[in-house]
Write an enzyme that holds these catalytic residues in place. Structure first.
Site, mmCIF file in Angstrom:
data_model
loop_
_atom_site.group_PDB
_atom_site.id
_atom_site.type_symbol
_atom_site.label_atom_id
_atom_site.label_comp_id
_atom_site.label_asym_id
_atom_site.label_seq_id
_atom_site.Cartn_x
_atom_site.Cartn_y
_atom_site.Cartn_z
ATOM 1 N N HIS A 1 0.828 -1.204 0.000
ATOM 2 C CA HIS A 1 0.000 0.000 0.000
ATOM 3 C C HIS A 1 0.870 1.265 0.000
ATOM 4 C CE1 HIS A 1 -3.915 -2.064 0.941
ATOM 5 N NE2 HIS A 1 -3.037 -3.021 1.162
ATOM 6 N N ASP B 1 -5.797 5.786 1.633
ATOM 7 C CA ASP B 1 -5.945 4.383 1.263
ATOM 8 C C ASP B 1 -7.393 3.959 1.551
ATOM 9 O OD1 ASP B 1 -5.887 1.373 2.032
ATOM 10 O OD2 ASP B 1 -3.936 1.696 1.109
ATOM 11 N N HIS C 1 1.180 -15.116 -5.576
ATOM 12 C CA HIS C 1 0.055 -15.084 -4.628
ATOM 13 C C HIS C 1 -1.059 -14.151 -5.117
ATOM 14 C CE1 HIS C 1 2.295 -11.485 -3.890
ATOM 15 N NE2 HIS C 1 1.548 -11.081 -2.899
ATOM 16 N N TRP D 1 -2.318 -7.461 -5.614
ATOM 17 C CA TRP D 1 -2.614 -6.607 -6.770
ATOM 18 C C TRP D 1 -1.359 -5.986 -7.366
ATOM 19 C CZ3 TRP D 1 -6.304 -6.782 -10.038
ATOM 20 C CH2 TRP D 1 -6.516 -5.728 -10.947
ATOM 21 N N GLU E 1 -7.714 -10.367 -0.638
ATOM 22 C CA GLU E 1 -8.572 -10.443 -1.829
ATOM 23 C C GLU E 1 -7.874 -11.184 -2.967
ATOM 24 O OE1 GLU E 1 -6.116 -7.054 -3.433
ATOM 25 O OE2 GLU E 1 -6.321 -8.307 -1.674
#
Length: 489
Positions: free
Chosen positions: A16, A123, A375, A378, A399
């Site tokens: 992030h 975020d 994995h 994103w 996710e």
């Protein structure tokens, strides 16, 4: 000429922070009127994140950009606060953020040429800070470090929960299929984000989905051509304006600066890759929290040996719980012999290399790499697309199952190792993936003339253009800047 300051607040986790730091760089490089400040909350989630933020503070950032490390609130950590640590941390850091922003505001009042605060960018899971933006009377935006389809999924689940009274936790082992507006294909319910399967995290997930509606706009780390169906679904007038500004990936070469103690390994890895033929190496890397039990490591080792393909394997030691109850993040093995099958390293010495920490972007950008077992975080997904490397999906938590579904079924840019593989964040409750499934996926992903590889290469070419003048993300970023400049009085 009016000048604007944009304040960024990521959650204190590596993927992030990296993404928001890159967006902040992009803004100042794009427009001379803009300055950016990124606030890093402490404690961060793991030591490698702390090392990365320290390297930022010391390195030369672009002009008009700064990174500020907020004071460390030692009493707040995942160990002391459990699942509520992030909410507690955001509450605890609000006064520090207010203090710094007040200084920026005072400076702009005293010196007419100084930038005015034009917007906050939070975020998706740091929107608890919106009180600070509201107090200053400044618009705020949300940045999604996940994709547009994921934002659509959040909004849809909120509707199911709030308006239709659906118990989302029942989806955990369900065979149901869900029609989500941001996906063209029905999603098997068990591939929903992990957050919806537990009571505490579900409440947090739904709360953050509700807050999205209050934002001035939503920035997404994606590009229109990559997630066209999802982006279009979010342009229905119900959600705030969406700005696809990606793919935001770390720059090639950043790996050298990330951890000085790894510089020897970095050189060794890159030199080994230099000796391999083009597109011949299968790269296995599962993120900063990705690790496996000894049994699973044996299955992977057997599959690599049997497949006969060259490989570069980032193998990490599972997270440990210490006497004080503190949970350490995965670390590097002192000796790979302690975990790998006997004789494996000797037998594969000519075709493979096992490493600990991996400079992932630099490896994916190397012409020798032909496939990526991932994995499906994103950032890793975007990096694979950006550098044209097809993925074999092995999602772990968060996710990632949703991302794997999107890459395999929705977009046809990946092959499956096991899409519904899931374990908790710390690697407990592990299920086994057999070597046969792994071999099958490696063979598919490494096939040189496959349809998947061609599609990934084409998407890579598009991704290169999208942030350049005339590209879709370039235009989207321009619209965002104009919107922020309009916020100035």
């Amino acid at each position: 000429m009016k000048k604007a300051e944009v304040v960024f607040i990521p959650i204190p986790a590596m993927g992030h922070i990296v993404a928001l730091v890159e967006v902040a760089k992009l803004l100042v490089q794009r427009d001379d009127r803009l300055s950016t400040t990124v606030f890093i909350m402490h404690p961060t989630l793991d030591p490698s994140t702390t090392k990365y933020t320290e390297s930022l503070a010391a390195s030369t950032l672009p002009d008009r950009m700064r990174v500020i490390n907020l004071p460390n609130i030692e009493s707040i950590s995942p160990e002391t606060k459990g699942r509520y640590w992030l909410t507690s941390l955001i509450e605890g850091q609000k006064t520090h953020v207010k203090e710094y922003v007040s200084r920026i505001r005072t400076q702009s009042e005293l010196s007419p040429g100084s930038p005015q605060v034009a917007g906050f960018i939070f975020d998706t899971f740091a929107t608890g800070m919106r009180d600070v933006a509201n107090e200053f009377g400044v618009p705020w935006y949300v940045f999604s470090a996940s994709g547009a389809a994921f934002i659509g999924c959040m909004l849809h689940f909120q509707v199911l929960h709030d308006e239709q009274g659906v118990d989302l936790m029942e989806f955990k082992n369900s065979d149901a299929e869900l029609k989500i507006p941001s996906l063209a294909n029905p999603l098997p319910a068990k591939l929903a984000p992990s957050l919806v399967f537990e009571k505490d995290s579900l409440a947090t997930f739904i709360e953050h989905a509700r807050i999205l509606a209050e934002a001035r706009g939503i920035l997404v780390n994606t590009f229109v051509e990559f997630e066209s169906y999802a982006v279009n679904s979010l342009s229905d007038g119900k959600a705030p304006p969406v700005y696809p500004v990606g793919p935001i990936v770390k720059q090639v070469g950043d790996g050298r600066d990330l951890r000085s103690d790894e510089s020897n390994n970095y050189t060794e890895i890159m030199e080994w890759l230099d000796d391999q033929p083009p597109s011949s190496v299968m790269f296995l890397c599962f993120g900063s929290w990705g690790s496996f039990s000894e049994k699973q490591v044996t299955e992977i080792a057997f599959a690599l040996e049997q497949s006969g393909h060259r490989f570069l394997w980032s193998l990490r030691k599972p997270s440990q719980i210490h006497k004080a109850g503190k949970r350490e993040s995965p670390s590097d093995y002192a000796n790979f012999q302690e975990i790998l099958p006997e004789g494996f390293l000797d037998r594969t010495t000519k075709i493979g290399k096992v490493i600990g920490w991996a400079p992932q972007v630099d490896i994916l950008a190397h012409p020798a790499v032909g496939g990526f077992a991932s994995h499906c975080g994103w950032n890793s997904t975007l990096e694979s697309v950006r550098f044209g490397v097809p993925v074999a999906t092995w999602p772990l938590y968060a996710e990632q199952q949703f991302n794997a579904f999107q890459m395999v079924i929705e977009l046809g840019l990946a092959v499956e190792i096991k899409m519904d593989y899931r374990r908790d964040f710390y690697g407990d409750d592990e299920i086994m993936v057999g070597s046969d499934d792994i071999i099958k996926a490696i063979k598919l992903v490494m096939e040189q003339e496959s349809k998947t590889r061609k599609k990934v290469k084409e998407m890579s070419r598009i991704s290169e253009k999208t942030l350049k003048p005339g590209g879709s993300s370039f235009s989207s970023l321009g619209r965002l800047i104009e919107d922020m400049m309009d916020n100035l009085s």
